[in-house]
Scaffold this active site. Sequence first.
Site, PDB file in Angstrom:
ATOM      1  CE  LYS A   1      -4.440  -1.786   1.422  1.00 49.74           C
ATOM      2  NZ  LYS A   1      -5.499  -1.953   2.400  1.00 49.74           N
TER       3      LYS A   1
ATOM      4  CE  LYS B   1     -13.814  -3.349   1.940  1.00 50.95           C
ATOM      5  NZ  LYS B   1     -12.642  -3.031   2.720  1.00 50.95           N
TER       6      LYS B   1
ATOM      7  CE  LYS C   1      -6.425  -8.150  -0.071  1.00 54.01           C
ATOM      8  NZ  LYS C   1      -7.839  -7.758  -0.104  1.00 54.01           N
TER       9      LYS C   1
HETATM   10  P1  ATP Z   1      -8.695  -2.600   1.057  1.00 51.04           P
HETATM   11  O1  ATP Z   1      -8.279  -2.814  -0.373  1.00 51.04           O
HETATM   12  O2  ATP Z   1      -9.155  -1.218   1.345  1.00 51.04           O
HETATM   13  O3  ATP Z   1      -7.643  -3.111   2.046  1.00 51.04           O
HETATM   14  P2  ATP Z   1     -10.086  -5.113   1.269  1.00 51.04           P
HETATM   15  O4  ATP Z   1     -10.929  -5.551   0.148  1.00 51.04           O
HETATM   16  O5  ATP Z   1      -8.732  -5.755   1.446  1.00 51.04           O
HETATM   17  O6  ATP Z   1      -9.987  -3.521   1.249  1.00 51.04           O
HETATM   18  P3  ATP Z   1     -10.500  -5.164   4.124  1.00 51.04           P
HETATM   19  O7  ATP Z   1     -11.502  -4.268   4.776  1.00 51.04           O
HETATM   20  O8  ATP Z   1      -9.057  -4.750   4.204  1.00 51.04           O
HETATM   21  O9  ATP Z   1     -10.933  -5.361   2.609  1.00 51.04           O
HETATM   22  O10 ATP Z   1     -10.646  -6.626   4.719  1.00 51.04           O
HETATM   23  C1  ATP Z   1     -11.858  -7.116   5.257  1.00 51.04           C
HETATM   24  C2  ATP Z   1     -11.772  -8.631   5.413  1.00 51.04           C
HETATM   25  O11 ATP Z   1     -11.885  -9.271   4.123  1.00 51.04           O
HETATM   26  C3  ATP Z   1     -10.438  -9.129   6.001  1.00 51.04           C
HETATM   27  O12 ATP Z   1     -10.707 -10.194   6.879  1.00 51.04           O
HETATM   28  C4  ATP Z   1      -9.672  -9.621   4.796  1.00 51.04           C
HETATM   29  O13 ATP Z   1      -8.724 -10.609   5.129  1.00 51.04           O
HETATM   30  C5  ATP Z   1     -10.799 -10.176   3.938  1.00 51.04           C
HETATM   31  N1  ATP Z   1     -10.449 -10.147   2.514  1.00 51.04           N
HETATM   32  C6  ATP Z   1     -10.165  -9.015   1.814  1.00 51.04           C
HETATM   33  N2  ATP Z   1      -9.924  -9.329   0.533  1.00 51.04           N
HETATM   34  C7  ATP Z   1     -10.032 -10.683   0.436  1.00 51.04           C
HETATM   35  C8  ATP Z   1      -9.884 -11.611  -0.656  1.00 51.04           C
HETATM   36  N3  ATP Z   1      -9.576 -11.175  -1.870  1.00 51.04           N
HETATM   37  N4  ATP Z   1     -10.083 -12.924  -0.418  1.00 51.04           N
HETATM   38  C9  ATP Z   1     -10.407 -13.363   0.826  1.00 51.04           C
HETATM   39  N5  ATP Z   1     -10.549 -12.537   1.903  1.00 51.04           N
HETATM   40  C10 ATP Z   1     -10.378 -11.219   1.705  1.00 51.04           C
HETATM   41 MG    MG Z   2      -7.419  -5.024   2.949  1.00 47.52          MG
END
Ligand code: ATP
Ligand code: MG
Length: 332
Positions: A111, A197, A194
Amino acid sequence: MARVFSGIQPSGELHIGNYLGAVRNWVELQHQHECLFSVVDLHAITQPYDVTTLPQRTLDMAIGLLAAGLLPERCTLFVQSHVSDHTELNWLLNTVTPLGELERQTQFKDKSQRQESVPAGLLNYPVLQAADVLLYQATLVPVGEDQLQHLELMREIARRWNARFAPDGPFTFPEPQAQLTTSKRVLGLDGQAKMSKSLGNTIGLLESSEAIWEKLRPAATDPARKTRKDPGNPDICNIFTIHQGFSPPDVQRTVAQNCRTAGWGCLDCKKVLADNMIATLTPIRERATALKSDPKGVRRILSAGAAKARALAESTMALVRRQMGFLEPAED
Ligand code: ATP
Ligand code: MG
């Protein structure tokens, strides 16, 4: 019964990676344990963000979680910034966190590369996460695979704090364990990074059936399947990972077989997946629509959740302040 804590950032739309990797597990755990789940807005401000839309995004995330199946009577759902003890404990834990460990975190490295000027908050993100969990003395943390390194650091922080401030036991902070699902790492639609968001490579949990198909149709599959006749390997195909989240076991077996033998083309496989996704996601979307028409009701749920969380947090903080040697304010 264990105490469970997990959080999700209001940094964009709730997506199927979040759902399969974490939120679906939360929905199950609320029936087995004492659960706290939080929309972690204080984490979301470590990346560039739009101030004006943060309140709505926070509310929308809570709506998504309730629509996915969190029940206010079975779990405590709240907004992180509504319980100020998170930031206080964050500061206290900063003083026992090794800088080198923070700099080694993969998420920080990823990040920070995307930002011109790296804020200290992004470096300290895992310390706030440790505070989130330790504040409630939670022992189980249902997360996706990307969070395992942060969980390891969280345990190290707990160990260091206990060794310094509660050396003779009982330990104030139990060492939390991660709990993963079978879809612990869903890739983005490009099949590269991965699903995140903040990367814009997602299928939203609340998207329409048409939008789901529009996104699924061109999504990356096993690159070995260049033509319809080339067999593939489901174990390395992101579409199969998603099947494992949405399709029943017998369908998964058929999908794997037809991939390995080139019995199907990727589009056939995606059509079956789309049907199963739509079957799971349509009721969630309908519940979200109903909740969106009652924002006041959702905010009341969040306020009640914050009150319950605060009561637990305040009792931990009283103990922590005493153990760290702070002078108590005079009573009158
Ligand atoms: P950002 O990109 O802002 O970090 P994010 O999509 O990674 O957003 P988070 O809010 O950081 O979402 O994570 C929320 C939960 O979803 C965490 O438990 C994280 O491990 C899980 N998670 C996020 N992305 C994935 C993915 N691609 N596959 C499985 N679990 C995920
Ligand atoms: Mg995340």
